[in-house]
Structure formats: C-alpha cells, structure tokens
Design an enzyme around this catalytic site. Structure first.
Site, PDB file in Angstrom:
ATOM      1  CE1 TYR A  31      -2.854   3.290   0.938  1.00  0.00           C
ATOM      2  CE2 TYR A  31      -1.424   3.406   2.868  1.00  0.00           C
ATOM      3  CZ  TYR A  31      -2.356   3.990   2.033  1.00  0.00           C
ATOM      4  OH  TYR A  31      -2.787   5.272   2.280  1.00  0.00           O
ATOM      5  CB  ALA A  32       3.543   2.427   2.276  1.00  0.00           C
TER       6      ALA A  32
END
Length: 331
Positions: free
Chosen positions: A141-142
């Site tokens: 995600y990051a």
C-alpha cells in the site's frame, strides 16, 4: 471553481467533498462504490464508475467544463490486504492512476491534488518526519503511494501536470456535523478496533510495549478527518501559489505535530467514555514498528493551515458517527 474528486464517496473523499462545498466550491464526485456509499453523494454531481474509464472521464468533463483541478482520493488503503493482494493494489493505485492522468491531460486538466500517505517515510530516531525525510515504504500500500508520487513528479518535470501531494497518517473522527464519516462497520485501525471491542466488552490488545517511546508503546499521528478535509480545500485554493513557489510537483505533510502513543490513545478514549478500558499487552507483530508522526510547518507556511481539532474531539465525533451507522441512518 469546480473540483473533480475521485473516491469522493469514501470516508476521506466524502468529507473532502463536503468541506469543498462548505467553502463555496462546486464538486463533481467520481467513485466506483466498491467501498464508498451512495448516501455520501446526494450533494453535488455524482458519477459511478472507474477512474481508468476514459470515456467516462471525457463525459464528465464535457458535462462539467468548469473542472480545472482534481483531488485524487480513489485508492485501496488496507495495509494487511495489500500484503495479501499486492498486484491488485499496484493495478488499482498505480495503473489506474496513470490511466486517469492520461485522460485528464487529454481533456486539458493539469492540476492534481494527490491524497497521499505519510506511511511512505522511513522511521526516524525521534519518531518525527518532515518532507525531506527518507522514503522507505514498508507495505505494498505505502509503496503504491510513493510510486504514484514519483510518477506525478516525473510527469510534472515533463510539463504534463502540476501536482501537490498531501501526506498524512491516521484520520479519525467524522464531519463534526455528522454528514459523513467512516462507513465500515468493522474498521481495522486502532481507534476503530478500540470502539468496537469496547462495544463487545472485550479487552483492547496492545501489540508491542517495549518500543523506545515515552511509555513503550507505538507512536502514531492521529489527525481529525475534518482538519484533513480543510487542508485539501486549502490545497485547491492555494494551488497556484504553491506551484509558483515550490515548482510543479510539491509535497506537504499534514499532522498535528504531536505523536500519540497507543496507551495515550486508550487514556483519551477512557476520558471520553468515562470508564476504564481493559487492555492486554502482547509482543509486536511481524512487520510492526515503533511508528512516526509528521512535522507540519510547511502546511502552515504554504497552505495557511494547522490542525484545530484534538484527539478527544476526534474520538467523540467517531463515537457519534458510529451511533448513527449502527442505527442504520447511513445506507
């Protein structure tokens, strides 16, 4: 001014859209309703669909020729899910974002406010990060947020776009007037779990109690979602001034400037609900870290913005919204 808000039927996007309208901006919301809810789309124009759908983007711009800036909030955001489904996250958050940029450019829209994430930073020794801190995303995600920021930067240097990325951590609360809020019945973030476990009469688990923080528990940066929404409005209103001073691809951190440990979060929750909360201390989970929080001086300098609502207000608003959600008032 008319603003196109992608993901504008979700928690953050819908609150941003509400704040935009309160500030006198016209809004057009695009959301596929995969996690967003139709009840958040009754004000302003709404289109159900995918950000990668070029024909739909063309139609939206044709029907709303006043659109000249986009707030891009549409994304998959659940960290554990991103670990299990990384390809889906890269496809959705990066691949479709690239498609969106192409469609916007074709329609002459070059100004993009990107709702990014401070989870892209490497943790520092004092747990605080600013816009110059090292980038080291620890989840798919990051990584998608960092990657799309890099794409925006390169596209900006090529003259294809002007971009302003807003980096933040943990939104809490709800619109103080309870027009929007977290739509998930079983949220996975710390405050959501704390609320749900308290409803069920179960103890709250604190994973990691030996970190080098002031009380040994992890430290986080909680920002009231309404403060976050106001910052997005300020980014729209001051976009050209920021671009003139910072260049075609700028980044700004959004936070309170004060980290909150897990035990401090529990203590604040206890003050709000007026009763003690049982907790269980456990070792950290694989992949856990002590955490970080953001310095936000640039937000004050460039956007004229600072966080105004505190942690306890965020908890009160989250509880008030939760009561509405469980009562079936949000469909």
């Amino acid at each position: 001014m008319t603003v196109l808000i992608t993901g504008g039927a979700g928690f953050i996007g819908s609150t941003v859209a509400t704040a935009c309208r309160d500030a006198g901006l016209q809004t057009v919301v695009l959301d596929d309703l995969s996690t967003g809810v139709r009840a958040f789309t009754t004000e302003g124009a709404f289109y159900e669909g995918d950000v990668a759908d070029g024909a739909l983007i063309d139609r939206i711009v044709a029907e709303h020729p006043g659109i000249d800036i986009v707030i891009h909030c549409a994304a998959k955001i659940i960290v554990p899910q991103s670990v299990e489904q990384p390809v889906d996250y890269y496809e959705n958050n990066v691949g479709k974002g690239i498609d969106l940029l192409r469609h916007l450019r074709r329609n002459g829209i070059e100004r993009v406010v990107f709702s990014s994430s401070a989870s892209i930073y490497r943790a520092s020794e004092d747990f605080a990060v600013d816009e110059q801190s090292a980038i080291e995303p620890l989840s798919p995600y990051a990584a998608t947020k960092a990657m799309f920021e890099a794409i925006l930067r390169d596209a900006a240097l090529a003259g294809d776009v002007h971009a302003l990325s807003l980096r933040y951590f943990n939104p809490i609360g709800a619109d103080p007037r309870l027009r929007t809020g977290l739509q998930l019945a079983e949220p996975s973030h710390a405050l959501g779990r704390l609320i749900r476990l308290n409803e069920e009469g179960k103890p709250f688990t604190i994973t990691g109690v030996d970190w080098p923080t002031r009380d040994g528990t992890g430290i986080r940066d909680y920002i009231h979602v309404w403060d976050l929404a106001r910052a997005h409005v300020a980014a729209v209103q001051r976009f050209d001034a920021v671009a003139a001073s910072e260049g075609p691809a700028a980044v700004i951190n959004l936070g309170t400037g004060e980290g909150v440990t897990v035990r401090e979060l529990v203590a604040a929750f206890e003050r709000v609900v007026g009763e003690p909360i049982a907790t269980i201390d456990l070792p950290p989970r694989s992949g856990d870290s002590a955490g970080v929080y953001t310095r936000s001086e640039r937000a004050r300098e460039l956007l004229g913005w600072r966080a105004e609502l505190d942690l306890e207000q965020g908890i009160r608003d989250a509880l008030a919204w939760r009561e509405r959600l469980l009562a079936g008032a949000i469909v």
